[in-house]
Design a protein around this motif. Structure first.
Motif, short mmCIF file in Angstrom:
data_model
loop_
_atom_site.label_atom_id
_atom_site.label_comp_id
_atom_site.label_asym_id
_atom_site.label_seq_id
_atom_site.Cartn_x
_atom_site.Cartn_y
_atom_site.Cartn_z
N ALA A 54 0.85 -1.19 0.00
CA ALA A 54 0.00 0.00 0.00
C ALA A 54 0.89 1.24 0.00
CB ALA A 54 -0.91 0.00 1.22
N PHE A 55 0.41 2.28 -0.67
CA PHE A 55 1.16 3.54 -0.74
C PHE A 55 0.23 4.70 -0.42
CE2 PHE A 55 3.44 0.58 -3.37
CZ PHE A 55 4.77 0.87 -3.11
N LEU A 56 0.73 5.61 0.39
CA LEU A 56 0.01 6.85 0.67
C LEU A 56 0.54 7.91 -0.29
CD1 LEU A 56 -2.11 7.96 2.66
CD2 LEU A 56 -0.21 8.84 4.04
N VAL A 57 -0.37 8.51 -1.03
CA VAL A 57 0.01 9.37 -2.15
C VAL A 57 -0.66 10.73 -2.01
CG1 VAL A 57 -0.06 9.62 -4.68
CG2 VAL A 57 0.17 7.33 -3.64
N GLU A 58 0.08 11.78 -2.28
CA GLU A 58 -0.52 13.11 -2.32
C GLU A 58 -1.44 13.19 -3.52
OE1 GLU A 58 2.71 15.81 -2.36
OE2 GLU A 58 3.18 15.55 -0.23
N ALA A 59 -2.65 13.68 -3.31
CA ALA A 59 -3.66 13.68 -4.37
C ALA A 59 -3.19 14.45 -5.60
CB ALA A 59 -4.97 14.26 -3.85
N ASP A 60 -2.42 15.50 -5.41
CA ASP A 60 -1.98 16.28 -6.57
C ASP A 60 -0.82 15.61 -7.31
OD1 ASP A 60 0.03 16.72 -4.75
OD2 ASP A 60 -0.22 18.89 -4.67
N ARG A 61 -0.35 14.46 -6.80
CA ARG A 61 0.68 13.69 -7.52
C ARG A 61 0.14 12.33 -7.96
NH1 ARG A 61 6.55 13.72 -4.95
NH2 ARG A 61 7.00 13.34 -7.15
N GLU A 62 -1.18 12.21 -7.97
CA GLU A 62 -1.80 10.93 -8.30
C GLU A 62 -1.41 10.45 -9.69
OE1 GLU A 62 -6.29 8.95 -8.44
OE2 GLU A 62 -6.02 11.09 -8.08
N ALA A 63 -1.48 11.30 -10.70
CA ALA A 63 -1.15 10.89 -12.06
C ALA A 63 0.31 10.47 -12.16
CB ALA A 63 -1.44 12.03 -13.03
N GLU A 64 1.17 11.18 -11.46
CA GLU A 64 2.59 10.85 -11.45
C GLU A 64 2.82 9.48 -10.83
OE1 GLU A 64 6.78 12.95 -9.93
OE2 GLU A 64 4.83 13.88 -9.52
N PHE A 65 2.09 9.20 -9.74
CA PHE A 65 2.21 7.90 -9.09
C PHE A 65 1.74 6.78 -10.01
CE2 PHE A 65 0.33 4.39 -6.74
CZ PHE A 65 1.37 4.02 -5.91
N VAL A 66 0.60 6.97 -10.65
CA VAL A 66 0.06 5.94 -11.55
C VAL A 66 1.04 5.67 -12.69
CG1 VAL A 66 -1.79 5.40 -13.18
CG2 VAL A 66 -2.34 6.40 -10.95
N ASP A 67 1.63 6.71 -13.23
CA ASP A 67 2.61 6.52 -14.30
C ASP A 67 3.81 5.70 -13.82
OD1 ASP A 67 1.07 7.95 -16.07
OD2 ASP A 67 2.21 9.82 -15.88
N ALA A 68 4.27 5.99 -12.60
CA ALA A 68 5.42 5.27 -12.05
C ALA A 68 5.06 3.80 -11.79
CB ALA A 68 5.89 5.93 -10.75
N ALA A 69 3.83 3.56 -11.34
CA ALA A 69 3.39 2.18 -11.11
C ALA A 69 3.33 1.41 -12.43
CB ALA A 69 2.02 2.18 -10.43
N GLU A 70 2.83 2.04 -13.47
CA GLU A 70 2.78 1.39 -14.78
C GLU A 70 4.18 1.13 -15.33
OE1 GLU A 70 0.31 3.93 -17.12
OE2 GLU A 70 -1.56 3.11 -16.29
N GLU A 71 5.08 2.05 -15.07
CA GLU A 71 6.46 1.87 -15.51
C GLU A 71 7.11 0.69 -14.80
OE1 GLU A 71 10.65 4.43 -15.74
OE2 GLU A 71 8.76 5.43 -15.27
N PHE A 72 6.79 0.52 -13.52
CA PHE A 72 7.31 -0.63 -12.77
C PHE A 72 6.75 -1.94 -13.32
CE2 PHE A 72 6.65 -3.83 -9.48
CZ PHE A 72 7.93 -3.97 -8.95
N ALA A 73 5.45 -1.95 -13.62
CA ALA A 73 4.79 -3.18 -14.05
C ALA A 73 5.20 -3.61 -15.45
CB ALA A 73 3.27 -3.01 -13.98
N GLY A 74 5.48 -2.64 -16.31
CA GLY A 74 5.72 -2.93 -17.72
C GLY A 74 6.67 -4.07 -18.00
N PRO A 75 7.93 -4.00 -17.55
CA PRO A 75 8.89 -5.05 -17.88
C PRO A 75 8.68 -6.36 -17.11
CG PRO A 75 9.90 -3.40 -16.46
CD PRO A 75 8.55 -2.88 -16.83
N ARG A 76 7.71 -6.41 -16.22
CA ARG A 76 7.47 -7.59 -15.41
C ARG A 76 6.19 -8.34 -15.82
NH1 ARG A 76 9.90 -3.60 -12.62
NH2 ARG A 76 11.61 -4.16 -11.19
N ARG A 77 5.56 -7.91 -16.88
CA ARG A 77 4.26 -8.47 -17.25
C ARG A 77 4.32 -9.95 -17.59
NH1 ARG A 77 0.78 -4.34 -17.25
NH2 ARG A 77 1.49 -2.26 -17.87
N GLN A 78 5.45 -10.44 -18.07
CA GLN A 78 5.53 -11.86 -18.42
C GLN A 78 5.65 -12.72 -17.17
OE1 GLN A 78 7.35 -13.28 -21.77
NE2 GLN A 78 6.46 -11.65 -22.98
#
Length: 251
Positions: free
Chosen positions: A204-228
């Motif tokens: 779980a991560f506590l995120v500042e609401a005004d950085r929500e989009a930035e957080f989501v982008d970072a999460a997707e970047e983490f997931a990308g190379p691990r999808r297999q």
């Protein structure tokens, strides 16, 4: 004799929070959600029968939906699911006893939301990775492949132990990488225990609401190379369930 009722408490909020008319509480039929106010804080509550069982999946869904919806517009301290008191006076006593602590906590969570990343390994992919990295495991796998289970029982048990240990170590490493990857776009994190043998990342991560989009982008970047190797779900925005333990009631 009339059925006795009590108040189910969902969470603590600032006193200016007003439940929406369509907010639905627990119970069958769902109770009307109201706010019991005391000074600068309030409790979101709904009436329930004291003899009524509370704990159905629909009740947990109602509890979460109310808190998550509230967290989208105001800070909220979730109260442990199933907390029921006798009436408004008991709620006021509770708020009065912890007023300063709750107010400070609400200030702390102002403008913050929770996200959860939960991953699950692809079984064949993670076993293949273990065998590729562990010659002893690969040798055992070759010995049992195509052989009767009874005749290779000990080898299979040992192979299972090696794979289980390797998956546990990989899970720890993946969670550490996740925290490192997202720490710059979050203010706090909490590793959750695995819910199954094939669980991978779960935090779980506590995120500042005004950085929500930035957080989501970072999460997707983490997931990308691990999808297999794993499938990752991003859950949120949510109320800060994993970060209010110091402020929870009814411990």
């Amino acid at each position: 004799m009339a059925n006795e009722t009590g108040l189910f408490i969902y969470g603590i909020v600032p006193s200016d929070v007003e439940p929406t008319p369509d907010a639905k509480g627990v119970g069958d039929p769902p109770g009307e959600v109201t706010a019991v106010r005391h000074g600068d804080i309030a409790a979101l509550v709904s009436e329930v029968g004291l003899e009524e069982p509370v704990g159905r999946p629909a009740d947990l869904t109602a509890y979460q939906e109310l808190l998550d919806g509230t967290a989208a517009v105001a800070p909220v301290l979730p109260v442990r699911f199933g907390t029921v008191v006798t009436g408004p006076d008991a709620v006021v006593d509770l708020l009065d006893a912890h007023q300063d602590r709750f107010a400070d906590a609400l200030d702390e969570f102002e403008g913050k939301i929770q996200y959860i990343l939960h991953g699950r390994y692809d079984e064949q992919a993670v076993i293949g990775a273990v065998l590729a990295e562990n010659p002893a495991a690969a040798d055992l796998a070759a010995q049992v492949r195509g052989q009767p289970e009874d005749a290779t029982r000990e080898h299979r048990i040992r192979l299972g132990e090696i794979i289980s240990q390797a998956v546990e170590l990989r899970r720890e490493a993946d969670n550490a990488e996740l925290v490192q990857a997202l720490s710059a776009v979050s203010v706090a994190n909490a590793i959750r225990p695995p819910s199954g043998e094939l669980d991978s990342v779960h935090a779980a991560f506590l995120v500042e609401a005004d950085r929500e989009a930035e957080f989501v982008d970072a999460a997707e970047e983490f997931a990308g190379p691990r999808r297999q190797l794993m499938r990752i779900r991003l859950l949120g925005p949510l109320a800060p369930y994993d970060f209010v333990s110091a402020h929870q009631l009814a411990e």
